[in-house]
Design a protein around this motif. Structure first.
Motif, mmCIF file in Angstrom:
data_model
loop_
_atom_site.group_PDB
_atom_site.id
_atom_site.type_symbol
_atom_site.label_atom_id
_atom_site.label_comp_id
_atom_site.label_asym_id
_atom_site.label_seq_id
_atom_site.Cartn_x
_atom_site.Cartn_y
_atom_site.Cartn_z
ATOM 1 N N ASP A 154 0.831 -1.200 0.000
ATOM 2 C CA ASP A 154 0.000 0.000 0.000
ATOM 3 C C ASP A 154 0.872 1.259 0.000
ATOM 4 O O ASP A 154 0.581 2.232 -0.707
ATOM 5 C CB ASP A 154 -0.915 -0.011 1.226
ATOM 6 C CG ASP A 154 -1.733 1.258 1.356
ATOM 7 O OD1 ASP A 154 -2.667 1.442 0.559
ATOM 8 O OD2 ASP A 154 -1.417 2.087 2.243
ATOM 9 N N SER A 163 -1.346 1.569 -9.150
ATOM 10 C CA SER A 163 -2.376 0.793 -8.457
ATOM 11 C C SER A 163 -1.732 -0.389 -7.741
ATOM 12 O O SER A 163 -0.565 -0.728 -7.984
ATOM 13 C CB SER A 163 -3.410 0.276 -9.456
ATOM 14 O OG SER A 163 -2.818 -0.702 -10.314
ATOM 15 N N ARG A 165 -2.414 -3.503 -8.195
ATOM 16 C CA ARG A 165 -2.114 -4.507 -9.225
ATOM 17 C C ARG A 165 -0.826 -4.155 -9.967
ATOM 18 O O ARG A 165 0.023 -5.025 -10.195
ATOM 19 C CB ARG A 165 -3.282 -4.638 -10.195
ATOM 20 C CG ARG A 165 -3.050 -5.637 -11.327
ATOM 21 C CD ARG A 165 -4.285 -5.744 -12.206
ATOM 22 N NE ARG A 165 -5.363 -6.392 -11.486
ATOM 23 C CZ ARG A 165 -5.606 -7.703 -11.522
ATOM 24 N NH1 ARG A 165 -4.824 -8.505 -12.257
ATOM 25 N NH2 ARG A 165 -6.604 -8.219 -10.844
ATOM 26 N N GLU A 203 -9.300 -2.125 5.246
ATOM 27 C CA GLU A 203 -9.726 -2.468 3.891
ATOM 28 C C GLU A 203 -8.546 -2.491 2.927
ATOM 29 O O GLU A 203 -8.480 -3.326 2.018
ATOM 30 C CB GLU A 203 -10.792 -1.497 3.396
ATOM 31 C CG GLU A 203 -11.373 -1.868 2.038
ATOM 32 C CD GLU A 203 -11.811 -3.324 1.933
ATOM 33 O OE1 GLU A 203 -11.473 -3.971 0.910
ATOM 34 O OE2 GLU A 203 -12.464 -3.836 2.863
ATOM 35 N N GLU A 204 -7.587 -1.593 3.132
ATOM 36 C CA GLU A 204 -6.406 -1.574 2.259
ATOM 37 C C GLU A 204 -5.572 -2.836 2.455
ATOM 38 O O GLU A 204 -5.073 -3.411 1.477
ATOM 39 C CB GLU A 204 -5.581 -0.318 2.545
ATOM 40 C CG GLU A 204 -6.240 0.951 2.025
ATOM 41 C CD GLU A 204 -5.675 2.228 2.618
ATOM 42 O OE1 GLU A 204 -5.939 3.302 2.061
ATOM 43 O OE2 GLU A 204 -4.975 2.157 3.665
ATOM 44 N N LEU A 206 -6.652 -5.794 3.399
ATOM 45 C CA LEU A 206 -7.364 -6.905 2.786
ATOM 46 C C LEU A 206 -7.342 -6.810 1.261
ATOM 47 O O LEU A 206 -7.216 -7.829 0.580
ATOM 48 C CB LEU A 206 -8.809 -6.930 3.296
ATOM 49 C CG LEU A 206 -8.982 -7.222 4.790
ATOM 50 C CD1 LEU A 206 -10.442 -7.012 5.204
ATOM 51 C CD2 LEU A 206 -8.524 -8.626 5.139
ATOM 52 N N GLU A 207 -7.440 -5.588 0.726
ATOM 53 C CA GLU A 207 -7.480 -5.420 -0.726
ATOM 54 C C GLU A 207 -6.148 -5.808 -1.363
ATOM 55 O O GLU A 207 -6.123 -6.345 -2.474
ATOM 56 C CB GLU A 207 -7.847 -3.983 -1.084
ATOM 57 C CG GLU A 207 -8.053 -3.743 -2.572
ATOM 58 C CD GLU A 207 -9.154 -4.620 -3.175
ATOM 59 O OE1 GLU A 207 -9.046 -4.930 -4.385
ATOM 60 O OE2 GLU A 207 -10.113 -4.988 -2.452
ATOM 61 N N ARG A 210 -6.264 -9.515 -1.475
ATOM 62 C CA ARG A 210 -7.262 -9.927 -2.467
ATOM 63 C C ARG A 210 -6.691 -9.800 -3.884
ATOM 64 O O ARG A 210 -6.820 -10.718 -4.711
ATOM 65 C CB ARG A 210 -8.520 -9.061 -2.322
ATOM 66 C CG ARG A 210 -9.601 -9.379 -3.358
ATOM 67 C CD ARG A 210 -10.815 -8.470 -3.187
ATOM 68 N NE ARG A 210 -11.557 -8.793 -1.969
ATOM 69 C CZ ARG A 210 -11.618 -8.013 -0.891
ATOM 70 N NH1 ARG A 210 -10.928 -6.853 -0.863
ATOM 71 N NH2 ARG A 210 -12.321 -8.369 0.162
ATOM 72 N N THR A 211 -6.036 -8.676 -4.148
ATOM 73 C CA THR A 211 -5.467 -8.454 -5.483
ATOM 74 C C THR A 211 -4.353 -9.455 -5.772
ATOM 75 O O THR A 211 -4.267 -9.997 -6.887
ATOM 76 C CB THR A 211 -4.921 -7.018 -5.589
ATOM 77 O OG1 THR A 211 -5.963 -6.083 -5.288
ATOM 78 C CG2 THR A 211 -4.390 -6.738 -6.993
ATOM 79 N N GLN A 214 -5.915 -12.669 -6.669
ATOM 80 C CA GLN A 214 -6.489 -12.613 -8.010
ATOM 81 C C GLN A 214 -5.424 -12.752 -9.088
ATOM 82 O O GLN A 214 -5.710 -13.232 -10.188
ATOM 83 C CB GLN A 214 -7.255 -11.301 -8.177
ATOM 84 C CG GLN A 214 -8.529 -11.229 -7.354
ATOM 85 C CD GLN A 214 -9.156 -9.844 -7.331
ATOM 86 O OE1 GLN A 214 -8.528 -8.849 -7.729
ATOM 87 N NE2 GLN A 214 -10.389 -9.745 -6.859
ATOM 88 N N LEU A 244 -12.211 -13.442 3.628
ATOM 89 C CA LEU A 244 -11.410 -13.259 2.412
ATOM 90 C C LEU A 244 -10.918 -14.610 1.889
ATOM 91 O O LEU A 244 -10.869 -14.826 0.670
ATOM 92 C CB LEU A 244 -10.227 -12.331 2.683
ATOM 93 C CG LEU A 244 -9.348 -12.010 1.471
ATOM 94 C CD1 LEU A 244 -10.161 -11.458 0.305
ATOM 95 C CD2 LEU A 244 -8.226 -11.043 1.845
ATOM 96 N N THR A 248 -11.220 -16.055 -1.902
ATOM 97 C CA THR A 248 -10.076 -16.223 -2.805
ATOM 98 C C THR A 248 -9.307 -17.528 -2.635
ATOM 99 O O THR A 248 -8.616 -17.957 -3.553
ATOM 100 C CB THR A 248 -9.068 -15.083 -2.590
ATOM 101 O OG1 THR A 248 -8.509 -15.181 -1.258
ATOM 102 C CG2 THR A 248 -9.719 -13.719 -2.769
#
Length: 368
Positions: A154, A163, A165, A203-204, A206-207, A210-211, A214, A244, A248
């Protein structure tokens, strides 16, 4: 399967036992009750049953090496004694080639993984972090790069303008294979405000994972417990990670990290008790039904309690490490690393089968 019932095993505990054995997921109230219960032996044996069903008698470890490129950090987390300000005595930032030279001097035969974390150093560009990994990957292509926390990722998005990703894709091109689990602390924004966790919010964090999932990456995740958080905070943390994982299936292991005091001279009352450490490992195993592994981290709880934890739901003892610094910059009194033979002895001493693994839990050698 039998459970060791004790005088403390009440009707509520029996209900939880039935839920676990019936494959029913535990909820928030169940988890908080387990923390409030004094029936540690029943909780531990139930966690042991769950672990045996998943992993038989196998306990995993890896030959790895901890690396820290920089301790300069823009954040001022209340619990951290590792960070330094730029220019402060003891502050450092190593180039990729300087780290390569360090590794060449200290690496042991058989090391399969570099575990890389560090400060959020905003005095260098994002490219520095990319080049750091590339230098290691070019020199040691056979060693897996497990690097950076979700909080660091982050941070990289903020200093680069990319980003999540895009940051991950550039790091992967440089050799990154998986993320470390750190930076989670307690997944509560209220906790993070009180503890001055001025880095990725819930949230950051976890995101980022998550990314990564993915993109096809498998990652690690942690929980730093033992400060101001409530038992409910800990269970909510586990449930967010569990949700999560439902989404995923990208986490390989959950690592409960016992909070260390600010210095080695801190008294016993400034440390988590062995009772609390064992209970947290066991409850983690019971709550996180969709995780294969719960780690007992000897750096935080010590080798002997780690041995006991293998009968309380843990199936991993981390690795050889070689010169851990973050916990030891605080008040950790444990060894800075263990040898392969010491880890094998530790696991066998608990009546379990040691399995040397790679980063992704593929078995390299089983020590029957």
């Amino acid at each position: 399967m039998s459970t060791l019932f004790t005088p403390q095993t009440d009707a509520r505990m029996m209900n939880i036992i039935e839920k676990v054995r019936g494959g029913e997921r535990l909820n928030l109230e169940d988890g908080v009750y387990l923390y409030q219960s004094n029936d540690l032996l029943t909780i531990g044996q139930l966690a042991n049953e769950v672990n045996i069903a998943k992993n038989n008698n196998r306990v995993y470890f890896i030959e790895n090496m901890s690396l820290y490129f920089t301790n300069v950090c823009e954040s001022h987390c209340a619990f951290c004694n590792f960070r330094k300000d730029d220019g402060e005595e003891g502050a450092y930032t190593l180039s990729g080639q300087e780290m390569v030279q360090y590794v060449e001097q200290h690496i042991q035969p058989g090391v399969r993984e570099f575990h890389i974390v560090g400060g959020h150093n905003d005095k260098v560009p994002f490219q520095y972090y990319v080049d750091s990994l590339k230098a290691l990957n070019d020199r040691f292509p056979e060693v897996t790069l497990k690097a950076y926390t979700a909080a660091e990722i982050d941070f990289f998005t903020r200093i680069s303008g990319l980003s999540i990703r895009e940051v991950l894709e550039q790091l992967r091109a440089a050799g990154l294979k998986t993320l470390t689990g750190g930076g989670a602390e307690i997944l509560s924004d209220q906790y993070r405000k009180k503890m001055r966790v001025d880095k990725a919010n819930v949230e950051e964090y976890l995101e980022v994972h998550r990314t990564a999932h993915q993109l096809g990456m498998k990652t690690h995740t942690t929980m730093l417990y033992g400060s101001i958080e409530s038992h409910e905070d800990r269970i909510r943390h586990m449930m967010q990670i569990r949700d999560l994982q439902d989404e995923t299936n990208g986490f390989m292991v959950f690592i409960p990290l016992s909070m260390q005091p600010k210095n080695k001279n801190a008294g016993i009352m400034r440390r988590n008790s062995a009772y609390e450490d064992l209970k947290t490992i066991a409850i983690s195993r019971l709550m996180l039904d969709n995780f294969d592994h719960i780690k007992a981290y000897f750096i935080n709880i010590g080798p002997q309690l780690t041995q006991v934890a293998l009968n309380f739901g843990a199936s991993d003892v981390h690795g050889t490490i070689l010169k851990e610094r973050i916990s030891h910059a605080a008040g950790a009194l444990t060894p800075e690393g263990l040898t392969r033979d010491e880890l094998i002895w530790l696991v066998k001493g608990a009546g379990r089968i040691p399995v040397e693994r790679d980063t992704f839990y593929n078995a390299i050698k089983v020590y029957e």
